[in-house]
Design a protein around this motif. Structure first.
Motif: not given
Length: 407
Positions: A122, A111, A39, A120, A50, A42-43, A52, A115-116, A36
């Motif tokens: 993934i 991830a 990510l 994001l 991303i 990254c966000k 992965w 990510g969702h 978390r």
């Protein structure tokens, strides 16, 4: 300000190797909380997609039934340090890295889920063309089936590289792709440029043509098609190169068919090489004699140098996007590499621009300007954990610029 920022926003994405980030940042947990954190960074930085990493050193970073889990402790003795390429790390660093394990942690599941939640995309990044990463870290399949490995023109087998000329290898690799479909991923990213044990360098001949593919299925096919022996023609003979490339194209067809039958549409992206690329460490690149011991070679593009027939892939529609890696010998540039990919694929599929994570806003502006010149909407920034090395003030300035230009 570029017209792209308003009329055609850019897509900014990045590949992510979680174990690398764990080594870089000792505060991260090797678990969902750590996922978390990275990510979220990254966000906030401005990435929207991303890639992965699901394989590392011939091992899995997800709950695979086919590949053993990645455990850094397994690799402590059989790696770059034992062969003298790098100095042994301090004890504290050894303890830190040896604690990295995916034996009881499915990083891909975390991830995708997290990510969702963050908005994001993934995608699963598969280093499909290697069963090793570094020195002698073979996958279980490669260890158990040495008869399926690459063979040089001189008859010597590689340590870990598996040849797609064998149906058994294609079936194994396809089964790995199939494991990805059990996850709610947003796409697949097949990385063809990573090719195993560096002690096998050089892997190409002096012209940059692949010095492998001399496995029996390929040679039998060439004799049947042309009535000649592969050893009677030059290693770079176009017919022989295409003969060796055909099994990889066959695998790409199989992947596309498999993915096409999935309930959720999944874009299939590929990463290949260009004519200014290289592998390993070439003379003049370093003054460190230890690094120079790795050796290396030029790579004469995707087809000759990597046996990836991207023109046929584009014509047959077995890939949905393509990017060429950003490693250049003298004379190579991102623009030349991208134009090469556009020409080779006859502009039949999207070609992304490859860039390194920018350290300054000026560097980012140059990359965006090149994307505009080449009419590229998607920029792949290598690699996500590098954002932590940017000073906080500059990182925030870069993030603002990414948001201005991004979707």
């Amino acid at each position: 300000m570029s017209r792209l920022s308003k009329e055609q926003p850019l897509i900014f994405s990045s590949p992510l190797t979680f174990s690398d980030w764990l080594i870089r940042d000792r505060t991260l947990e090797n678990g969902p909380d750590g996922v978390r954190q990275v990510l979220t960074r990254c966000k906030e930085f401005g990435f929207t997609a991303i890639y992965w990493r699901v394989f590392n050193a011939g091992r899995a970073t997800y709950a695979s039934k086919l590949v053993e889990p990645f455990r850094m402790s397994d690799l402590a003795l059989n790696n770059h340090f034992s062969l003298g390429y790098f100095d042994w790390p301090a004890l504290e660093q050894q303890e830190r890295t040896n604690g990295i394990s995916f034996e009881h942690f499915d990083s891909l599941e975390a991830a995708v889920r997290i990510g969702h939640e963050l908005g994001l995309e993934i995608h699963a990044w598969l280093s499909i063309n290697e069963d090793d990463h570094g020195v002698g870290w073979e996958s279980r399949f490669a260890l158990e089936h040495p008869q399926y490995r690459w063979v040089r023109r001189n008859g010597r087998r590689f340590h870990s590289q598996l040849s797609f000329a064998f149906p058994e290898v294609r079936a194994y690799k396809l089964a790995l792709v199939k494991e990805m479909l059990a996850y709610d991923i947003d796409g697949l990213f097949l990385d063809w440029i990573r090719t195993g044990d560096v002690s096998d360098n050089p892997q190409n001949d002096e012209a940059g043509v692949a010095d492998y593919g001399y496995e029996q299925p390929n040679m039998a096919r060439f004799r049947e098609q042309y009535g000649e022996d592969p050893f009677a023609v030059d290693n770079g003979d176009e017919r022989w190169v295409r003969c060796r490339a055909e099994p990889i194209t066959r695998f790409m067809r199989e992947v596309k068919e498999l993915v096409g039958g999935h309930a959720k549409p999944l874009p299939l992206a590929v990463m290949v090489q260009h004519p200014w690329s290289y592998r390993g460490v070439l003379p003049g690149m370093s003054e460190n004699w230890k690094l120079l011991r790795m050796g290396g070679n030029r790579i004469d593009g995707a087809l000759n140098g990597l046996l990836c027939d991207i023109r046929t892939w584009a014509r047959e529609g077995v890939a949905d996007a393509l990017v060429v890696a950003g490693y250049y010998v003298e004379g190579g540039t991102p623009e030349l590499a991208t134009r090469y990919a556009l020409a080779e694929t006859e502009q039949r599929l999207p070609v992304w621009l490859y860039g390194w994570v920018p350290k300054t806003t000026e560097e980012l502006r140059r990359t965006i300007a090149l994307a505009e010149t080449l009419e590229r909407r998607h920029i792949l920034f290598w690699e996500a954990d590098y954002i932590d090395s940017i000073p906080a003030a500059e990182r925030e300035a870069i993030s603002r610029l990414l948001r201005d230009f991004g979707e």
